[in-house]
Design an enzyme around this catalytic site. Structure first.
Site, PDB file in Angstrom:
ATOM      1  N   GLY A 125      40.845  41.031  29.575  1.00 14.10           N
ATOM      2  CA  GLY A 125      41.145  39.609  29.796  1.00 14.10           C
ATOM      3  C   GLY A 125      39.957  38.674  29.668  1.00 14.10           C
ATOM      4  N   TYR A 158      45.599  35.359  47.371  1.00 11.41           N
ATOM      5  CA  TYR A 158      44.858  34.934  46.174  1.00 11.41           C
ATOM      6  C   TYR A 158      44.264  33.550  46.401  1.00 11.41           C
ATOM      7  CZ  TYR A 158      43.919  34.657  41.117  1.00 11.41           C
ATOM      8  OH  TYR A 158      43.315  34.562  39.883  1.00 11.41           O
ATOM      9  N   LYS A 171      40.250  32.739  46.308  1.00 10.79           N
ATOM     10  CA  LYS A 171      39.687  31.832  45.304  1.00 10.79           C
ATOM     11  C   LYS A 171      39.167  30.539  45.949  1.00 10.79           C
ATOM     12  CE  LYS A 171      40.393  34.568  41.811  1.00 10.79           C
ATOM     13  NZ  LYS A 171      39.251  35.243  41.175  1.00 10.79           N
ATOM     14  N   ILE A 173      46.204  31.984  32.123  1.00 13.83           N
ATOM     15  CA  ILE A 173      45.754  32.436  30.813  1.00 13.83           C
ATOM     16  C   ILE A 173      46.480  33.747  30.524  1.00 13.83           C
ATOM     17  CG2 ILE A 173      43.743  32.922  29.379  1.00 13.83           C
ATOM     18  CD1 ILE A 173      43.454  30.230  30.829  1.00 13.83           C
ATOM     19  N   THR A 210      46.745  37.103  29.976  1.00 10.65           N
ATOM     20  CA  THR A 210      45.927  38.323  30.075  1.00 10.65           C
ATOM     21  C   THR A 210      46.803  39.414  30.712  1.00 10.65           C
ATOM     22  OG1 THR A 210      45.179  37.910  32.337  1.00 10.65           O
ATOM     23  CG2 THR A 210      43.839  36.943  30.557  1.00 10.65           C
ATOM     24  N   PRO A 211      46.316  40.667  30.702  1.00 12.40           N
ATOM     25  CA  PRO A 211      47.086  41.737  31.370  1.00 12.40           C
ATOM     26  C   PRO A 211      47.417  41.401  32.824  1.00 12.40           C
ATOM     27  CG  PRO A 211      45.391  42.704  29.996  1.00 12.40           C
ATOM     28  CD  PRO A 211      45.163  41.213  29.951  1.00 12.40           C
ATOM     29  N   GLN A 238      47.927  16.702  37.620  1.00 14.04           N
ATOM     30  CA  GLN A 238      49.234  16.117  37.980  1.00 14.04           C
ATOM     31  C   GLN A 238      49.268  15.676  39.439  1.00 14.04           C
ATOM     32  OE1 GLN A 238      52.450  18.657  35.798  1.00 14.04           O
ATOM     33  NE2 GLN A 238      50.770  20.021  36.274  1.00 14.04           N
TER      34      GLN A 238
HETATM   35  N1  LIG Z   1      44.471  35.206  33.806  1.00 10.72           N
HETATM   36  C1  LIG Z   1      44.595  34.118  34.525  1.00 10.72           C
HETATM   37  O1  LIG Z   1      45.554  33.356  34.380  1.00 10.72           O
HETATM   38  C2  LIG Z   1      43.545  33.746  35.544  1.00 10.72           C
HETATM   39  C3  LIG Z   1      43.568  32.444  36.044  1.00 10.72           C
HETATM   40  C4  LIG Z   1      42.598  32.065  36.969  1.00 10.72           C
HETATM   41  C5  LIG Z   1      41.647  32.962  37.373  1.00 10.72           C
HETATM   42  N2  LIG Z   1      41.658  34.226  36.886  1.00 10.72           N
HETATM   43  C6  LIG Z   1      40.620  35.150  37.355  1.00 10.72           C
HETATM   44  O2  LIG Z   1      39.869  35.590  36.258  1.00 10.72           O
HETATM   45  C7  LIG Z   1      39.381  36.904  36.504  1.00 10.72           C
HETATM   46  C8  LIG Z   1      39.807  37.828  35.370  1.00 10.72           C
HETATM   47  O3  LIG Z   1      41.222  37.892  35.334  1.00 10.72           O
HETATM   48  P1  LIG Z   1      42.039  38.460  34.094  1.00 10.72           P
HETATM   49  O4  LIG Z   1      43.234  37.626  33.931  1.00 10.72           O
HETATM   50  O5  LIG Z   1      41.132  38.657  32.960  1.00 10.72           O
HETATM   51  O6  LIG Z   1      42.529  39.862  34.696  1.00 10.72           O
HETATM   52  P2  LIG Z   1      42.590  41.321  34.037  1.00 10.72           P
HETATM   53  O7  LIG Z   1      43.445  42.116  34.949  1.00 10.72           O
HETATM   54  O8  LIG Z   1      42.945  41.237  32.605  1.00 10.72           O
HETATM   55  O9  LIG Z   1      41.082  41.822  34.154  1.00 10.72           O
HETATM   56  C9  LIG Z   1      40.479  42.056  35.387  1.00 10.72           C
HETATM   57  C10 LIG Z   1      39.532  43.226  35.279  1.00 10.72           C
HETATM   58  O10 LIG Z   1      38.954  43.445  36.582  1.00 10.72           O
HETATM   59  C11 LIG Z   1      38.896  44.836  36.779  1.00 10.72           C
HETATM   60  N3  LIG Z   1      38.846  45.149  38.213  1.00 10.72           N
HETATM   61  C12 LIG Z   1      39.854  45.103  39.126  1.00 10.72           C
HETATM   62  N4  LIG Z   1      39.413  45.501  40.317  1.00 10.72           N
HETATM   63  C13 LIG Z   1      38.103  45.798  40.182  1.00 10.72           C
HETATM   64  C14 LIG Z   1      37.088  46.264  41.074  1.00 10.72           C
HETATM   65  N5  LIG Z   1      37.361  46.528  42.361  1.00 10.72           N
HETATM   66  N6  LIG Z   1      35.850  46.448  40.589  1.00 10.72           N
HETATM   67  C15 LIG Z   1      35.578  46.211  39.295  1.00 10.72           C
HETATM   68  N7  LIG Z   1      36.485  45.778  38.398  1.00 10.72           N
HETATM   69  C16 LIG Z   1      37.737  45.587  38.845  1.00 10.72           C
HETATM   70  C17 LIG Z   1      40.137  45.388  36.110  1.00 10.72           C
HETATM   71  O11 LIG Z   1      40.002  46.776  35.822  1.00 10.72           O
HETATM   72  C18 LIG Z   1      40.229  44.532  34.862  1.00 10.72           C
HETATM   73  O12 LIG Z   1      39.555  45.129  33.779  1.00 10.72           O
HETATM   74  C19 LIG Z   1      39.948  37.315  37.869  1.00 10.72           C
HETATM   75  O13 LIG Z   1      38.989  37.045  38.863  1.00 10.72           O
HETATM   76  C20 LIG Z   1      41.136  36.394  38.020  1.00 10.72           C
HETATM   77  O14 LIG Z   1      41.461  36.198  39.365  1.00 10.72           O
HETATM   78  C21 LIG Z   1      42.582  34.647  35.977  1.00 10.72           C
END
Ligand SMILES: NC(=O)c1ccc[n+]([C@@H]2O[C@H](COP(=O)([O-])OP(=O)(O)OC[C@H]3O[C@@H](n4cnc5c(N)ncnc54)[C@H](O)[C@@H]3O)[C@@H](O)[C@H]2O)c1
Length: 257
Positions: free
Chosen positions: A17, A156, A160, A191, A193-194, A257
């Site tokens: 992601g 969450y 955050k 976004i 992502t997985p 918004q």
């Molecule tokens: N995707 C979204 O919509 C979104 C929006 C806002 C914030 N975020 C934040 O962005 C960051 C990345 O999210 P993403 O969507 O890419 O998620 P994702 O699940 O695609 O990737 C997250 C990664 O973190 C790793 N992970 C999980 N627990 C872990 C641990 N204890 N130690 C080390 N690695 C660990 C997972 O193996 C994975 O590879 C996160 O902090 C998420 O909260 C995501």
């Protein structure tokens, strides 16, 4: 091509992601990358991708919530690349359920990774950057969910929101100490992502859920990982040298918004 040339960057959660996109874009702009994650297979794939594109990268297995693993990651990074300039704390997990439904165990587990992991990444990042002596940039992954509430994301939201204000505290400390280490948070909306796909799978109908999420964004669609990766490159580079303790919101208008 060289917006972060010769900087050394640790990217947690770099196997997937937003962390993956950040690692690849930082490498493309000249940084040497330490990808860390608990997902060895995908982490190594990201490293291979960077190497195949002419960049330098290594993978280190790391659970961000474990303090001794942070010691090891900083040590290994300094041994391999000699320096540390950037830590992007992207590792994180999600968890649905209202305040009435979430168990204390799940709440604690999420805070351990999203909030405590980011605290440790910042604390050990500062240590490594002080040893390097060239300043640096710490990028903490918050979210729009660290700015506004969602009835279905209490844990969450708490993690955050914690990251958002903790980032300001760490930034002020570093500024006052004259470390030239900047600490900022980044705030994506949804976004694709997985993490988001798995969240929707757990809720039921992925296509319907995706449509519903899209409708929450004034631009009418979800973001792509690179929309955030480019923000990370900006925060990591000296282009953002006057920015610290601040929030980079990249959200398709969600919080306007
Ligand atoms: N995707 C979204 O919509 C979104 C929006 C806002 C914030 N975020 C934040 O962005 C960051 C990345 O999210 P993403 O969507 O890419 O998620 P994702 O699940 O695609 O990737 C997250 C990664 O973190 C790793 N992970 C999980 N627990 C872990 C641990 N204890 N130690 C080390 N690695 C660990 C997972 O193996 C994975 O590879 C996160 O902090 C998420 O909260 C995501």
């Amino acid at each position: 091509m060289d917006r972060v040339k010769n900087k050394v960057a640790i990217v947690t959660g770099g196997a997937s992601g937003l962390g993956k996109s950040s690692a690849i874009l930082l490498a493309r702009e000249g940084a040497k990358i330490v990808v860390t994650d608990i997902d060895e297979e995908n982490g190594n794939e990201v490293v291979q991708h960077i190497r195949n594109s002419g960049g330098e990268a290594i993978y280190i297995e790391q659970d961000v919530s474990k303090e001794n693993q942070w010691e090891m990651v900083i040590e290994t990074t300094l041994k391999k690349f000699g320096k540390l300039h950037v830590v992007a704390n992207a590792a994180g997990i999600g968890l649905g359920g209202t305040v009435e439904e979430v168990s204390l165990e799940d709440w604690k587990n999420l805070l351990d990774i999203n909030l405590n992991g980011t605290f440790l990444g910042t604390q050990y990042g500062i240590k490594g950057m002080k040893e390097t002596g060239e300043g640096g940039s710490i990028i903490n992954f918050s979210s729009i969910e660290g700015l506004i509430g969602d009835p279905n994301l209490p844990a969450y939201n708490a993690s955050k929101g914690g990251v958002t204000i903790f980032t300001k505290s760490a930034a002020l400390h570093c500024a006052k100490q004259g470390y030239k280490i900047r600490v900022n948070s980044i705030h994506p909306a949804y976004i694709w992502t997985p993490m988001v796909e798995n969240f929707l799978k757990a809720q039921g109908d992925v296509e319907e859920g995706k449509k519903q999420l899209e409708s929450l964004h004034p631009v009418g669609h979800l973001g792509e990982p690179d929309d955030i990766g480019y923000g990370v490159v900006y925060l990591a580079s000296d282009e953002s040298k006057f920015m610290t303790g601040s929030e980079l919101v990249i959200d398709g208008g969600y919080t306007a918004q």
